[in-house]
Design an enzyme around this catalytic site. Sequence first.
Site, PDB file in Angstrom:
ATOM      1  N   ARG A   1      42.689  35.582   7.206  1.00  0.00           N
ATOM      2  CA  ARG A   1      43.726  34.839   7.936  1.00  0.00           C
ATOM      3  C   ARG A   1      44.082  33.545   7.198  1.00  0.00           C
ATOM      4  O   ARG A   1      45.246  33.152   7.139  1.00  0.00           O
ATOM      5  CB  ARG A   1      43.233  34.480   9.341  1.00  0.00           C
ATOM      6  CG  ARG A   1      43.315  35.596  10.351  1.00  0.00           C
ATOM      7  CD  ARG A   1      42.798  35.131  11.688  1.00  0.00           C
ATOM      8  NE  ARG A   1      41.377  34.841  11.654  1.00  0.00           N
ATOM      9  CZ  ARG A   1      40.759  34.052  12.535  1.00  0.00           C
ATOM     10  NH1 ARG A   1      41.450  33.453  13.483  1.00  0.00           N
ATOM     11  NH2 ARG A   1      39.458  33.867  12.466  1.00  0.00           N
TER      12      ARG A   1
ATOM     13  N   ASP B   1      37.530  40.476  13.754  1.00  0.00           N
ATOM     14  CA  ASP B   1      38.373  40.041  14.861  1.00  0.00           C
ATOM     15  C   ASP B   1      38.862  41.249  15.655  1.00  0.00           C
ATOM     16  O   ASP B   1      38.963  42.354  15.119  1.00  0.00           O
ATOM     17  CB  ASP B   1      39.591  39.279  14.325  1.00  0.00           C
ATOM     18  CG  ASP B   1      39.220  37.924  13.743  1.00  0.00           C
ATOM     19  OD1 ASP B   1      38.178  37.384  14.132  1.00  0.00           O
ATOM     20  OD2 ASP B   1      39.986  37.418  12.892  1.00  0.00           O
TER      21      ASP B   1
ATOM     22  N   TYR C   1      39.127  44.295   1.724  1.00  0.00           N
ATOM     23  CA  TYR C   1      40.048  44.410   2.850  1.00  0.00           C
ATOM     24  C   TYR C   1      41.415  44.915   2.390  1.00  0.00           C
ATOM     25  O   TYR C   1      41.855  44.626   1.269  1.00  0.00           O
ATOM     26  CB  TYR C   1      40.277  43.049   3.513  1.00  0.00           C
ATOM     27  CG  TYR C   1      39.067  42.430   4.152  1.00  0.00           C
ATOM     28  CD1 TYR C   1      38.750  42.668   5.484  1.00  0.00           C
ATOM     29  CD2 TYR C   1      38.246  41.568   3.421  1.00  0.00           C
ATOM     30  CE1 TYR C   1      37.639  42.078   6.071  1.00  0.00           C
ATOM     31  CE2 TYR C   1      37.129  40.976   4.005  1.00  0.00           C
ATOM     32  CZ  TYR C   1      36.838  41.243   5.332  1.00  0.00           C
ATOM     33  OH  TYR C   1      35.734  40.656   5.911  1.00  0.00           O
TER      34      TYR C   1
ATOM     35  N   ASP D   1      47.237  34.460  12.640  1.00  0.00           N
ATOM     36  CA  ASP D   1      47.426  35.913  12.697  1.00  0.00           C
ATOM     37  C   ASP D   1      48.407  36.252  13.811  1.00  0.00           C
ATOM     38  O   ASP D   1      48.934  35.358  14.496  1.00  0.00           O
ATOM     39  CB  ASP D   1      46.090  36.656  12.864  1.00  0.00           C
ATOM     40  CG  ASP D   1      45.373  36.351  14.167  1.00  0.00           C
ATOM     41  OD1 ASP D   1      46.021  35.861  15.118  1.00  0.00           O
ATOM     42  OD2 ASP D   1      44.154  36.608  14.248  1.00  0.00           O
TER      43      ASP D   1
END
Length: 302
Positions: free
Chosen positions: A181, A40, A68, A82
Amino acid sequence: MTGSGILLVDKPGGWTSHDVVARTRRLAGTRKVGHAGTLDPMATGLLILGLNSSTRLLTYIVGTDKEYLATIRLGSSTTTDDAEGETIERAPAASVAALTEASIHAAIDDLTGEIEQIPSSVSAIKVDGKRAYARVRAGEQVVLEARPVTISEFDVLDLRRTSESVDVDVRVVCSSGTYIRSLARDLGSAVGVGGHLTALRRTRVGPFRVEDARPIEGLDVASRLVPAADAASILFERFELSEQQAIDLTHGKPIHVPDRQNGSGVPVAAIAPTGHLVGLIEFRGKEARTLVNFPSDEIATA
């Protein structure tokens, strides 16, 4: 034109994955650039690009596990799960203050392992041929079906409180297709105060790490390109071919390897005596056949 290979880019925030691809096309002087998994615009970190015939390797990279680092804000929910979305619900300050570390850890434990996850409605998943986020922007109500994902590690690194929120820094190792997310949303729902993602950085894709990546600005593509043979050898077992074996595989013929044990069906990187990647092969017993060939005229000169 730059040769064939894999490029590890540390994507900056605010850039789309397509922005990075477009810039790389100009820098490398080729239209044949693809990536192994979208990030993203808000996210930073490892974006793996394939150039020229090495785009054929991306299929095998996309399905690998990912790591992550993220920050989840507990206390409010947004339209996009988000920080880029609009706040749709904010928990009372008393509810946020009552959140305990034990309850947060317990909820994280419940979200670890093999779980069913509903992707964010603003994801790039196609619904009847149209991206979910495009349908949402057009005013449609979109609810995607849950899908199985594996969260192999979900660790709390730090926890910070304000009067309105609790920010939880986490490290997540997960299967391909996992939405961080959605993890943030589900964690917030589990502890009863809502949650959304405020920061995301991809630090690993399969065997490739962000420490080996470089920013796109000022990137010298030729010097940073990982040749196809090296990239394939990182991903798979490396099998050194004889000259005749390389010729046979190039022409689509199977090869016989008398001392080979039964094959496992896993791709193997077939490397010619010249050092270039002939292709990915699959052993069935003592015979190997080509899964995908790579042209020898795109060998990286780096």
